[in-house]
Design a protein around this motif. Structure first.
Motif, PDB file in Angstrom:
ATOM      1  N   CYS A 197      13.730  -0.506   2.694  1.00 12.01           N
ATOM      2  CA  CYS A 197      13.211  -0.407   1.328  1.00 12.01           C
ATOM      3  C   CYS A 197      11.982   0.494   1.323  1.00 12.01           C
ATOM      4  O   CYS A 197      11.124   0.403   2.207  1.00 12.01           O
ATOM      5  CB  CYS A 197      12.840  -1.786   0.785  1.00 12.01           C
ATOM      6  N   LEU A 198      11.923   1.350   0.313  1.00  7.80           N
ATOM      7  CA  LEU A 198      10.737   2.174   0.050  1.00  7.80           C
ATOM      8  C   LEU A 198      10.224   1.760  -1.323  1.00  7.80           C
ATOM      9  O   LEU A 198      10.945   1.853  -2.317  1.00  7.80           O
ATOM     10  CB  LEU A 198      11.094   3.651   0.079  1.00  7.80           C
ATOM     11  N   ALA A 199       8.977   1.292  -1.369  1.00  6.00           N
ATOM     12  CA  ALA A 199       8.393   0.798  -2.615  1.00  6.00           C
ATOM     13  C   ALA A 199       7.168   1.619  -3.001  1.00  6.00           C
ATOM     14  O   ALA A 199       6.420   2.087  -2.137  1.00  6.00           O
ATOM     15  CB  ALA A 199       8.000  -0.671  -2.478  1.00  6.00           C
ATOM     16  N   HIS A 200       6.990   1.793  -4.321  1.00  5.66           N
ATOM     17  CA  HIS A 200       5.836   2.538  -4.819  1.00  5.66           C
ATOM     18  C   HIS A 200       5.525   2.042  -6.228  1.00  5.66           C
ATOM     19  O   HIS A 200       6.424   1.943  -7.068  1.00  5.66           O
ATOM     20  CB  HIS A 200       6.136   4.041  -4.832  1.00  5.66           C
ATOM     21  N   TRP A 201       4.266   1.729  -6.458  1.00  2.96           N
ATOM     22  CA  TRP A 201       3.811   1.342  -7.791  1.00  2.96           C
ATOM     23  C   TRP A 201       3.231   2.573  -8.489  1.00  2.96           C
ATOM     24  O   TRP A 201       2.353   3.243  -7.950  1.00  2.96           O
ATOM     25  CB  TRP A 201       2.725   0.275  -7.692  1.00  2.96           C
ATOM     26  N   VAL A 202       3.728   2.876  -9.681  1.00  2.00           N
ATOM     27  CA  VAL A 202       3.238   4.017 -10.465  1.00  2.00           C
ATOM     28  C   VAL A 202       2.961   3.545 -11.884  1.00  2.00           C
ATOM     29  O   VAL A 202       3.895   3.175 -12.617  1.00  2.00           O
ATOM     30  CB  VAL A 202       4.256   5.181 -10.481  1.00  2.00           C
ATOM     31  N   ASP A 203       1.676   3.511 -12.271  1.00  2.00           N
ATOM     32  CA  ASP A 203       1.272   3.125 -13.630  1.00  2.00           C
ATOM     33  C   ASP A 203       1.877   1.788 -14.044  1.00  2.00           C
ATOM     34  O   ASP A 203       2.384   1.618 -15.156  1.00  2.00           O
ATOM     35  CB  ASP A 203       1.681   4.205 -14.635  1.00  2.00           C
ATOM     36  N   GLY A 204       1.838   0.836 -13.117  1.00  2.00           N
ATOM     37  CA  GLY A 204       2.311  -0.507 -13.429  1.00  2.00           C
ATOM     38  C   GLY A 204       3.811  -0.708 -13.317  1.00  2.00           C
ATOM     39  O   GLY A 204       4.302  -1.809 -13.553  1.00  2.00           O
ATOM     40  N   THR A 205       4.535   0.351 -12.975  1.00  2.00           N
ATOM     41  CA  THR A 205       5.983   0.236 -12.790  1.00  2.00           C
ATOM     42  C   THR A 205       6.301   0.253 -11.302  1.00  2.00           C
ATOM     43  O   THR A 205       5.778   1.090 -10.549  1.00  2.00           O
ATOM     44  CB  THR A 205       6.729   1.383 -13.494  1.00  2.00           C
ATOM     45  N   VAL A 259      12.291  -5.771   1.496  1.00  2.00           N
ATOM     46  CA  VAL A 259      11.871  -5.451   0.128  1.00  2.00           C
ATOM     47  C   VAL A 259      10.523  -6.101  -0.170  1.00  2.00           C
ATOM     48  O   VAL A 259       9.595  -5.452  -0.686  1.00  2.00           O
ATOM     49  CB  VAL A 259      12.928  -5.913  -0.886  1.00  2.00           C
ATOM     50  N   VAL A 260      10.393  -7.372   0.155  1.00  2.00           N
ATOM     51  CA  VAL A 260       9.147  -8.089  -0.121  1.00  2.00           C
ATOM     52  C   VAL A 260       7.985  -7.425   0.619  1.00  2.00           C
ATOM     53  O   VAL A 260       6.911  -7.183   0.043  1.00  2.00           O
ATOM     54  CB  VAL A 260       9.275  -9.568   0.291  1.00  2.00           C
ATOM     55  N   ALA A 261       8.195  -7.106   1.888  1.00  2.00           N
ATOM     56  CA  ALA A 261       7.116  -6.498   2.667  1.00  2.00           C
ATOM     57  C   ALA A 261       6.727  -5.133   2.114  1.00  2.00           C
ATOM     58  O   ALA A 261       5.543  -4.811   1.976  1.00  2.00           O
ATOM     59  CB  ALA A 261       7.548  -6.375   4.129  1.00  2.00           C
ATOM     60  N   ALA A 262       7.716  -4.316   1.775  1.00  2.00           N
ATOM     61  CA  ALA A 262       7.414  -2.971   1.269  1.00  2.00           C
ATOM     62  C   ALA A 262       6.656  -3.041  -0.053  1.00  2.00           C
ATOM     63  O   ALA A 262       5.700  -2.279  -0.273  1.00  2.00           O
ATOM     64  CB  ALA A 262       8.709  -2.181   1.099  1.00  2.00           C
ATOM     65  N   VAL A 263       7.069  -3.924  -0.942  1.00  2.00           N
ATOM     66  CA  VAL A 263       6.428  -4.020  -2.253  1.00  2.00           C
ATOM     67  C   VAL A 263       4.983  -4.493  -2.114  1.00  2.00           C
ATOM     68  O   VAL A 263       4.054  -3.921  -2.713  1.00  2.00           O
ATOM     69  CB  VAL A 263       7.220  -4.962  -3.175  1.00  2.00           C
ATOM     70  N   GLU A 264       4.764  -5.548  -1.333  1.00  2.00           N
ATOM     71  CA  GLU A 264       3.404  -6.069  -1.183  1.00  2.00           C
ATOM     72  C   GLU A 264       2.493  -5.062  -0.482  1.00  2.00           C
ATOM     73  O   GLU A 264       1.323  -4.906  -0.847  1.00  2.00           O
ATOM     74  CB  GLU A 264       3.447  -7.384  -0.397  1.00  2.00           C
ATOM     75  N   LEU A 265       3.017  -4.359   0.514  1.00  2.00           N
ATOM     76  CA  LEU A 265       2.203  -3.354   1.196  1.00  2.00           C
ATOM     77  C   LEU A 265       1.900  -2.173   0.277  1.00  2.00           C
ATOM     78  O   LEU A 265       0.796  -1.613   0.302  1.00  2.00           O
ATOM     79  CB  LEU A 265       2.931  -2.868   2.447  1.00  2.00           C
ATOM     80  N   ALA A 266       2.873  -1.788  -0.544  1.00  2.00           N
ATOM     81  CA  ALA A 266       2.641  -0.691  -1.486  1.00  2.00           C
ATOM     82  C   ALA A 266       1.573  -1.061  -2.505  1.00  2.00           C
ATOM     83  O   ALA A 266       0.722  -0.226  -2.874  1.00  2.00           O
ATOM     84  CB  ALA A 266       3.945  -0.333  -2.195  1.00  2.00           C
ATOM     85  N   ARG A 267       1.578  -2.293  -2.959  1.00  2.00           N
ATOM     86  CA  ARG A 267       0.554  -2.736  -3.899  1.00  2.00           C
ATOM     87  C   ARG A 267      -0.810  -2.794  -3.217  1.00  2.00           C
ATOM     88  O   ARG A 267      -1.840  -2.417  -3.814  1.00  2.00           O
ATOM     89  CB  ARG A 267       0.933  -4.110  -4.468  1.00  2.00           C
ATOM     90  N   LEU A 268      -0.821  -3.245  -1.970  1.00  2.00           N
ATOM     91  CA  LEU A 268      -2.072  -3.370  -1.236  1.00  2.00           C
ATOM     92  C   LEU A 268      -2.715  -2.009  -0.973  1.00  2.00           C
ATOM     93  O   LEU A 268      -3.928  -1.834  -1.113  1.00  2.00           O
ATOM     94  CB  LEU A 268      -1.803  -4.098   0.090  1.00  2.00           C
ATOM     95  N   HIS A 269      -1.901  -1.023  -0.616  1.00  2.00           N
ATOM     96  CA  HIS A 269      -2.427   0.289  -0.216  1.00  2.00           C
ATOM     97  C   HIS A 269      -2.468   1.291  -1.358  1.00  2.00           C
ATOM     98  O   HIS A 269      -3.086   2.353  -1.217  1.00  2.00           O
ATOM     99  CB  HIS A 269      -1.580   0.870   0.915  1.00  2.00           C
TER     100      HIS A 269
END
Length: 855
Positions: free
Chosen positions: A350-358, A407-417
């Motif tokens: 999984c590759l996760a990225h938060w962009v403007d709340g999405t 998925v869980v790890a990627a999302v939480e790490l993306a939010r953290l960093h």
């Protein structure tokens, strides 16, 4: 260091001593070369060095200096690449580039020696022996390599000439290495995530110490880890080596607790508890499609029974009486099966990225829509602010559904960093915590009456799925062979080992292993033909047609057995499977610049949903396929089904046909192709109509409903048994399938052929093993965990009976699961036919066979 890559001079820095695969994939961006096993076993990373194939995962990059390197990207347009696309020699496509590179080198050698002649199966198998395809697309690979060598694909399209149509829409991308999977994506600013895993089978985590290192905890609410390899936390860094180094600096304080690792002790309800209370039990993962749908009693580490019995007291009474009065008509036995690991060649990623709340997810999943919904729930955002994509998926077979730990790890790490983070499991992680078909112990008793009809059946199945629950094996025997009384009980044996997951027909191949061998044994006891007995016991008219087809095969009445070292046997087995669907599936059609674009939130993991959708729309509109483009793998499209339970095709085809009807009406009917150029922007949404006579279930559960009617399969196999070395060689398999109309013949055949290959692996080779003292998975690489290769593949003939589902819009249902159910039992019955020895324990290892022949 300088070297030539696909005809161009390249220079790279190799001071850190990378492998060739790291240079090719990560530094040059040639991601057609796939890293799968990292041990030179699977062949997915094959490149050519000065024309000779090499596994790049074991080749030091410095060894490429001054050499001529060819990757799959450099073979685009090669006759072998065109043959792989034209003969549909692929499914998920993750292994395909490696096969193409190796086959292209074989092609050159063959042409130099033999000219334009067709090599045989043995020559092709020898050449490609170092390559693995978990989808089992070997029959297509045999055809493709032979056709390329014979010159069938020598002529390339001239400039401006359209390429010939291929069976699978995305095949040209996959054979050229340009298809991008989650593991291939590398956006700017990417961080690599690594999961820290428990070294203990049972422990309470007192604390996590990481200093100033950003860290994401992944523990359950009670802070207890219950198996070796359970996720504890995750960290991220600019590259994988740095992330591993960061993970090594994390200190985890474990209070080690006693572990339940003995399944026999767990079956007695004894030993340290895996789940101490009701709250913990509710969090138990599921090894079936619906983990705790049927309530069951817990007694220590034993859950059950959950029962699907039919007049059980009568069944037990008849069995008890027959044991003393007519023992010759009683078949009893204890059958065991080993755990079978899913082993998709693309690991969980999984590759996760938060962009403007999405939240944006690129994920290797079988359930793109469901993953987005679960992510929204888990991470506290509106579902419309989650966009998940799975453009290409490198296999799944049941283990990539829902919100998995990557998925869980990627999302939480993306939010953290505040940066894109990718988490990709290593092969040892995949084989440890990626899922597996549970092992089982099945106690069976069957009685025939004086007329030779089934009188009673009893089956108790203990499912050993580690910390998971929801095993459903015995219950599936309710649907086979008439209405005789039967007691069917399923139990879950809980241990401190990794969780099982649904695997292609959950419980079905396992149930058939016991039931179909018992039916075969009963036929021998009664002196009846095994096909004739099944036909008499089985009231399903679709399978009656398959029995007649099987009985007419020349091999069934041909010679067999023998007394020498090599003995041949022929076996048969049958199965049925429920017809599942997602009744709220939709397909949206939009006219864009004269092209009809079909969109649905479904994914294609090699099953062909993209192709099925495109062709269903083209057929419904009466336009050439070139006027339709299917876009799948986005959660923000209209609702699509999960790829599980064989429900994809019977969900999307009716919805596509309904959408085509709506678009025809919107365009005024007539010649639709002539109207498309002037219809830009027209949009309609089709919905999956109800079946005639409706469904069995009045509601959906987890996006699934049960339709009316059962699919069926009857398989016949011929094997050769080496009685000196204990080896079993499948020679030929005939697979009869009754699943209604076949929408895409070549793709359907490929699915059925691959199902047989996976069944062969289940029967003969695959055995997930754990250390009995520590609970650590020992088969954590593709050397120790053996899946079938091309040389293990027999000639496979698929026969379709296309009647019986006329009440379903489109006339056909799913076949991915029914096609694998009887294979293992069919091979076991063939071994018995050859040797007179009945295999009760699976896999049928050489040591077991030799021991059985000696007693």
């Amino acid at each position: 260091m300088e070297f030539e890559v696909n005809g161009a001079r390249r220079a790279v820095d190799v001071d850190d001593d990378p492998t060739a695969v790291e240079v090719v994939r990560d530094r040059l961006g040639l991601t057609g070369t796939k890293l799968v096993c990292a041990g030179g076993v699977c062949g997915a990373c094959t490149i050519q060095v000065d024309g000779e194939p090499r596994v790049s995962c074991l080749t030091p990059a410095v060894g490429l200096a001054g050499r001529r390197v060819t990757t799959v990207e450099g073979l685009a347009g090669h006759p072998v690449a065109r043959a792989f696309a034209g003969e549909d020699a692929l499914q998920c496509g993750y292994c395909t580039p490696g096969f193409v590179v190796e086959a292209a080198a074989f092609f050159e050698r063959w042409r130099d020696t033999h000219g334009r002649t067709r090599p045989g199966r043995e020559q092709i198998a020898d050449a490609l022996a170092g390559h693995l395809c978990r989808c089992g697309a070997y029959e297509g690979i045999f055809k493709a390599v032979a056709a390329a060598c014979a010159g069938d694909y020598d002529t390339a399209p001239t400039h401006g000439e359209a390429a010939p149509a291929v069976p699978r829409a995305e095949a040209p991308e996959k054979t050229a290495g340009s298809a991008r999977y989650t593991t291939d994506l590398r956006p700017d600013g990417l961080l690599e995530g690594v999961i820290i895993r428990s070294p203990h089978a049972h422990a309470h985590v007192r604390s996590l110490e990481a200093g100033d290192l950003p860290l994401v905890p992944l523990l359950p609410p009670d802070g207890v880890v219950r198996y070796v390899g359970q996720p504890v936390a995750a960290v991220a860094a600019p590259d994988r080596a740095s992330a591993r180094a960061a993970a090594a600096r994390v200190t985890v304080d474990y209070e080690v607790l006693p572990a339940a690792l003995d399944a026999r002790q767990a079956r007695s309800g004894e030993g340290p508890l895996v789940y101490e209370d009701k709250a913990a039990r509710k969090r138990a993962p599921g090894s079936g499609e619906s983990p705790q749908l049927v309530p069951a009693r817990w007694r220590g580490n034993l859950r059950g029974p959950s029962a699907m019995s039919k007049r059980p007291a009568t069944a037990v009474r008849r069995i008890t009486e027959a044991r003393s009065r007519n023992p010759e008509r009683v078949v009893e036995g204890v059958f065991t099966t080993a755990a079978q690991t899913h082993t998709p060649l693309e690991p969980h990623a999984c590759l996760a990225h938060w962009v403007d709340g999405t939240l944006h997810l690129e994920v290797s999943t079988q359930s793109i829509k469901r993953t987005a919904e679960l992510a929204a729930e888990r991470f506290g955002v509106p579902v419309e602010r989650v966009v998940a994509r799975a453009v290409h998926v490198g296999g799944g077979f049941g283990c990539k559904m829902g919100l998995t730990s990557d998925v869980v790890a990627a999302v939480e790490l993306a939010r953290l960093h505040g940066a894109p983070v990718r988490v990709v499991l290593d092969r040892d992680e995949e084989l440890t915590d990626g899922g597996y078909r549970p092992g089982t112990r099945i106690r069976l008793a069957m009685v025939a009456d004086a007329s030779g009809d089934l009188s009673a059946l009893a089956m108790d199945a203990d499912t050993d799925g580690g910390v998971s629950v929801g095993g459903s094996v015995a219950s599936l025997a309710r649907f086979m062979y008439g209405k005789a009384p039967r007691r069917l009980r399923d139990f879950d044996t809980l241990t401190h080992r990794p969780p099982a997951a649904p695997f292609r027909g959950p419980g079905g191949p396992t149930m058939c292993w016991a039931l179909e061998q018992a039916v075969d044994e009963m036929a021998h006891r009664l002196g009846q033909d095994p096909i004739a007995l099944r036909r008499r016991w089985d009231g399903n008219p679709k399978r009656h047609a398959l029995y007649e087809w099987a009985a007419a095969l020349p091999v069934w009445s041909g010679p067999r057995g023998g007394t020498g070292r090599f003995r041949r046997g022929v076996g048969v087995a049958a199965a049925n499977w429920l017809y599942f669907l997602d009744p709220v599936t939709e397909v949206e059609l939009t006219v864009e610049n004269g092209i009809v674009v079909a969109r649905c939130a479904v994914q294609d993991m090699g099953t062909g949903s993209r192709t099925v959708l495109r062709r269903a729309v083209a057929e419904g509109l009466g336009v050439p396929e070139g006027r339709v483009r299917a876009e799948v793998g986005r959660s923000d499209a209209v609702h699509g089904p999960t790829s599980g339970g064989s429900r994809t095709t019977p969900s999307i085809v009716p919805a596509a046909l309904d959408a085509a009807t709506r678009l025809r009406d919107a365009l005024g009917g007539g010649d639709i192709a002539a109207r498309l150029d002037a219809a830009h922007g027209v949009r309609v949404t089709g919905r999956r109509p109800r079946d005639r006579r409706g469904f069995v279930t009045p509601f959906t559960l987890g996006g699934i409903a049960i339709g009316r009617g059962f699919t069926g399969s009857v398989q016949v196999s011929e094997v050769e048994v080496d009685t000196r070395l204990g080896r079993i060689r499948p020679l030929r398999v005939w697979s009869g399938i009754a699943a209604g109309r076949i929408h895409e013949d070549r793709l359907a055949r490929s699915q059925c052929e691959g199902a047989v290959v996976q069944g062969i692996g289940y029967a003969l080779y695959e055995e997930r093993r754990t250390d009995p003292a520590t609970g650590r998975v020992l088969t954590e690489n593709l050397e120790d965990y053996r899946i079938p290769g091309i040389g293990d593949t027999p000639e496979i003939t698929v026969h379709f009976h296309q009647e019986g589902f006329e009440h379903v819009p489109g006339g056909g249902v799913g076949l991915g699961e029914i096609s694998t159910l009887p294979t293992a039992a069919c091979l076991a019955n063939a071994v018995h036919d050859a040797t007179g020895w009945r295999p009760y324990d699976m896999p049928i290892r050489p040591d077991r066979l030799l021991k059985g022949l000696a007693t």
